[in-house]
Design a protein around this motif. Structure first.
Motif, PDB file in Angstrom:
ATOM      1  N   GLY A 169       1.914   7.592   5.041  1.00 32.00           N
ATOM      2  CA  GLY A 169       0.709   6.773   4.960  1.00 32.00           C
ATOM      3  C   GLY A 169       0.995   5.387   4.432  1.00 32.00           C
ATOM      4  N   GLY A 170      -0.063   4.711   3.979  1.00 30.48           N
ATOM      5  CA  GLY A 170       0.063   3.304   3.616  1.00 30.48           C
ATOM      6  C   GLY A 170      -0.382   2.934   2.216  1.00 30.48           C
ATOM      7  N   PHE A 171      -0.582   3.893   1.321  1.00 37.04           N
ATOM      8  CA  PHE A 171      -0.884   3.522  -0.063  1.00 37.04           C
ATOM      9  C   PHE A 171       0.351   2.855  -0.672  1.00 37.04           C
ATOM     10  CE2 PHE A 171      -4.386   6.636   0.104  1.00 37.04           C
ATOM     11  CZ  PHE A 171      -5.381   5.902  -0.527  1.00 37.04           C
ATOM     12  N   PRO A 172       0.232   1.621  -1.155  1.00 33.79           N
ATOM     13  CA  PRO A 172       1.406   0.915  -1.693  1.00 33.79           C
ATOM     14  C   PRO A 172       2.159   1.720  -2.749  1.00 33.79           C
ATOM     15  CG  PRO A 172      -0.435  -0.612  -1.452  1.00 33.79           C
ATOM     16  CD  PRO A 172      -0.979   0.756  -1.136  1.00 33.79           C
ATOM     17  N   GLU A 173       1.443   2.366  -3.664  1.00 31.02           N
ATOM     18  CA  GLU A 173       2.109   3.116  -4.734  1.00 31.02           C
ATOM     19  C   GLU A 173       2.940   4.263  -4.186  1.00 31.02           C
ATOM     20  OE1 GLU A 173      -0.200   4.457  -8.048  1.00 31.02           O
ATOM     21  OE2 GLU A 173      -1.205   2.542  -8.261  1.00 31.02           O
ATOM     22  N   ALA A 174       2.426   4.933  -3.147  1.00 22.48           N
ATOM     23  CA  ALA A 174       3.155   6.063  -2.570  1.00 22.48           C
ATOM     24  C   ALA A 174       4.429   5.586  -1.890  1.00 22.48           C
ATOM     25  CB  ALA A 174       2.261   6.810  -1.576  1.00 22.48           C
ATOM     26  N   LEU A 175       4.392   4.389  -1.326  1.00 28.10           N
ATOM     27  CA  LEU A 175       5.585   3.848  -0.671  1.00 28.10           C
ATOM     28  C   LEU A 175       6.622   3.417  -1.698  1.00 28.10           C
ATOM     29  CD1 LEU A 175       3.856   1.736   2.123  1.00 28.10           C
ATOM     30  CD2 LEU A 175       4.993   3.941   2.365  1.00 28.10           C
ATOM     31  N   ILE A 176       6.158   2.957  -2.852  1.00 27.43           N
ATOM     32  CA  ILE A 176       7.077   2.501  -3.897  1.00 27.43           C
ATOM     33  C   ILE A 176       7.619   3.668  -4.720  1.00 27.43           C
ATOM     34  CG2 ILE A 176       7.254   1.145  -6.024  1.00 27.43           C
ATOM     35  CD1 ILE A 176       5.074  -0.712  -4.795  1.00 27.43           C
ATOM     36  N   LEU A 177       6.728   4.589  -5.105  1.00 26.86           N
ATOM     37  CA  LEU A 177       7.092   5.659  -6.039  1.00 26.86           C
ATOM     38  C   LEU A 177       7.369   7.003  -5.380  1.00 26.86           C
ATOM     39  CD1 LEU A 177       4.471   4.880  -8.840  1.00 26.86           C
ATOM     40  CD2 LEU A 177       6.864   4.153  -8.726  1.00 26.86           C
ATOM     41  N   GLY A 178       7.034   7.142  -4.091  1.00 24.90           N
ATOM     42  CA  GLY A 178       7.282   8.401  -3.397  1.00 24.90           C
ATOM     43  C   GLY A 178       5.998   9.158  -3.084  1.00 24.90           C
ATOM     44  N   ARG A 179       6.098  10.111  -2.162  1.00 22.13           N
ATOM     45  CA  ARG A 179       4.930  10.846  -1.670  1.00 22.13           C
ATOM     46  C   ARG A 179       4.211  11.634  -2.754  1.00 22.13           C
ATOM     47  NH1 ARG A 179       5.476  14.907   1.997  1.00 22.13           N
ATOM     48  NH2 ARG A 179       3.264  14.727   2.434  1.00 22.13           N
ATOM     49  N   SER A 180       4.915  12.027  -3.807  1.00 25.62           N
ATOM     50  CA  SER A 180       4.269  12.789  -4.888  1.00 25.62           C
ATOM     51  C   SER A 180       3.130  11.985  -5.516  1.00 25.62           C
ATOM     52  CB  SER A 180       5.289  13.185  -5.958  1.00 25.62           C
ATOM     53  OG  SER A 180       5.879  12.021  -6.524  1.00 25.62           O
ATOM     54  N   GLN A 181       3.178  10.665  -5.386  1.00 23.26           N
ATOM     55  CA  GLN A 181       2.136   9.813  -5.963  1.00 23.26           C
ATOM     56  C   GLN A 181       0.814   9.987  -5.237  1.00 23.26           C
ATOM     57  OE1 GLN A 181       2.971   8.346  -8.649  1.00 23.26           O
ATOM     58  NE2 GLN A 181       1.132   7.148  -9.104  1.00 23.26           N
ATOM     59  N   LEU A 182       0.853  10.512  -4.020  1.00 23.68           N
ATOM     60  CA  LEU A 182      -0.384  10.719  -3.261  1.00 23.68           C
ATOM     61  C   LEU A 182      -1.326  11.684  -3.975  1.00 23.68           C
ATOM     62  CD1 LEU A 182       1.146  10.878   0.318  1.00 23.68           C
ATOM     63  CD2 LEU A 182      -0.529   9.193  -0.476  1.00 23.68           C
ATOM     64  N   ASN A 183      -0.770  12.702  -4.598  1.00 21.50           N
ATOM     65  CA  ASN A 183      -1.617  13.646  -5.342  1.00 21.50           C
ATOM     66  C   ASN A 183      -2.257  12.987  -6.554  1.00 21.50           C
ATOM     67  OD1 ASN A 183      -1.337  16.170  -3.851  1.00 21.50           O
ATOM     68  ND2 ASN A 183       0.804  16.096  -4.452  1.00 21.50           N
ATOM     69  N   VAL A 184      -1.542  12.076  -7.182  1.00 25.07           N
ATOM     70  CA  VAL A 184      -2.101  11.325  -8.314  1.00 25.07           C
ATOM     71  C   VAL A 184      -3.263  10.460  -7.843  1.00 25.07           C
ATOM     72  CG1 VAL A 184      -1.616   9.619 -10.106  1.00 25.07           C
ATOM     73  CG2 VAL A 184       0.127  11.335  -9.507  1.00 25.07           C
ATOM     74  N   ILE A 185      -3.046   9.743  -6.726  1.00 29.60           N
ATOM     75  CA  ILE A 185      -4.089   8.881  -6.173  1.00 29.60           C
ATOM     76  C   ILE A 185      -5.309   9.719  -5.795  1.00 29.60           C
ATOM     77  CG2 ILE A 185      -4.674   7.382  -4.226  1.00 29.60           C
ATOM     78  CD1 ILE A 185      -1.676   6.535  -4.210  1.00 29.60           C
ATOM     79  N   TYR A 186      -5.079  10.826  -5.132  1.00 22.26           N
ATOM     80  CA  TYR A 186      -6.171  11.695  -4.689  1.00 22.26           C
ATOM     81  C   TYR A 186      -7.001  12.188  -5.873  1.00 22.26           C
ATOM     82  CZ  TYR A 186      -8.397  15.863  -2.640  1.00 22.26           C
ATOM     83  OH  TYR A 186      -9.297  16.832  -2.237  1.00 22.26           O
TER      84      TYR A 186
END
Length: 410
Positions: free
Chosen positions: A194-211
């Motif tokens: 996907g395209g969340f900047p944080e997920a691209l910088i810190l890795g896919r695991s950050q997607l759960n944090v964002i969610y």
């Protein structure tokens, strides 16, 4: 809060803003010229899902400008009230004197903020950001009618994602075998990450944090939801139904929750920009309101992280095309058509019918029949495929078959 406390907070935040302003690693967003909206007394509201880059965009717009930045998501400003906002204004003037631009990030955290902005925008150019679409309803709409413009920012598009990866796309890129292979490989990655900047910088695991931040900070706390586990189950069900029609009545029965609660939860997801419902086309407005809606998710990365059975390539492609159209139209009306055959998207304003299919060898007959059945509605008939590109005539109508990467980049 007193003026001295606020001066310290504002000063610290301004330092952070200046660092972002000068950080060459930050990718500039592919957005239109937003500064032309900032004609006094018009305010600009940059809205969108949490962590999509609204703050960074607002700051980057301030290149070469005399501005002050205040972030109301900062825990140091927790508890600030509308009465404190005058003290904040005084703190800004004591620190920086007269400034031309004021950027207020997530100011909707302050109850009663609307009158403050209404007064300031008479003499200042004001940008506000927010992650809740309701921030421009109610009192703000009353006080700033016709005097604000809003722009909805999504997470990175595929084009912006490529920019983040340092991949340049030029016209000749579409004729190079090696470049096309690279674009398709990165598109595969984009459908998962996907395209969340944080997920691209810190890795896919950050997607759960964002969610979880979206759920708890933008929905659960605002709607005061108590049945948190059922709500989370509801959210996962909705996300798992991406690119599909959703029956809220059926979900209410399955989860054993009353219809009104389910509707409130659904609107909560929509207001937080987590989901985008698209209406089924009907000749009458009443039909469009009563038909079930198809649901699309703000980012393909969240689908791959949260949804059950998230790797349906055709549905992921359709979701990405929906986001592409919504970015372009800024939430303008897009429909789907369901009669004897389905058409994925009807862009009435631009007179386009669009089908999306994960086709690598041959387009299925039902995709073509759907377009031909509704051909009199639109001037342009398009099929977005994974790999195919050609034009054919069916019943004296031209159908353009376009690969997804090119549809998203041209």
């Amino acid at each position: 809060m007193n003026v001295e406390e606020l001066k310290r907070i504002v000063s610290d935040q301004q330092e952070t803003a200046n660092e972002k302003l000068n950080d060459k690693r930050i990718i500039d967003r592919d957005v239109p010229d937003l500064l032309h909206y900032l004609i006094i007394p018009n305010a600009l509201a940059i809205l969108g899902v949490r962590r999509s880059g609204k703050s960074t965009l607002a700051i980057r717009l301030m290149r070469g400008k005399k501005f002050t930045y205040v972030n109301f998501d900062d825990e140091a400003l927790r508890g600030i009230t509308a009465n404190d906002l005058r003290h904040l204004e005084e703190a800004i003037y004591q620190l920086y004197g007269e400034v031309d631009y004021l950027v207020f990030d997530e100011i909707h955290n302050v109850e009663g903020w609307e009158l403050f902005i209404s007064r300031l925008r008479d003499t200042k150019r004001v940008i506000i950001t927010g992650s809740n679409s309701k921030m421009l309803s109610g009192e703000l709409a009353t006080y700033l009618t016709g005097r604000h413009s809003d722009y909805i920012l999504f997470p990175f598009s595929f084009k912006e994602y490529l920019g983040f990866k340092g991949i340049k796309v030029e016209e000749e890129s579409f004729y190079s075998t090696r470049k096309v292979a690279e674009l398709k490989r990165e598109l595969e990655n984009y459908l998962i990450t996907g395209g969340f900047p944080e997920a691209l910088i810190l890795g896919r695991s950050q997607l759960n944090v964002i969610y979880n931040d979206i759920l708890f900070k933008d929905i659960i706390s605002r709607l005061k939801i108590r049945e948190i586990e059922k709500f989370r189950e509801f959210c996962r069900s909705i996300i798992s139904l991406y690119s599909n029609e959703v029956s809220l009545n059926s979900l209410a029965k399955t989860l054993r929750v009353d219809n009104k609660t389910i509707e409130n939860w659904f609107f909560g997801l929509q207001n937080a920009y987590l989901i985008f419902p698209i209406s089924r086309y009907g000749e009458k407005v009443k039909q469009r309101l009563t038909y079930n809606k198809k649901v699309y998710i703000i980012d393909p990365g969240l689908i791959s992280s949260i949804a059950v059975k998230s790797r349906d390539k055709g549905r992921l492609m359709e979701n990405v095309v929906a986001l592409h159209l919504l970015r372009q139209k800024q939430m303008g009306e897009i429909y789907f058509i369901r009669n004897d055959y389905e058409v994925d998207f009807y862009d009435e304003e631009n007179s386009r019918l669009i089908q999306v299919t994960y086709a690598m060898d041959k387009i299925e007959e039902r995709e073509i029949k759907g377009l031909i059945r509704e051909k009199n509605r639109a001037k342009e008939l398009i099929i977005v495929s994974w790999d195919l590109e050609y034009t054919e005539k069916v019943e004296n109508r031209e159908i353009k078959v376009i690969p997804l990467y090119k549809f998203l980049l041209k």
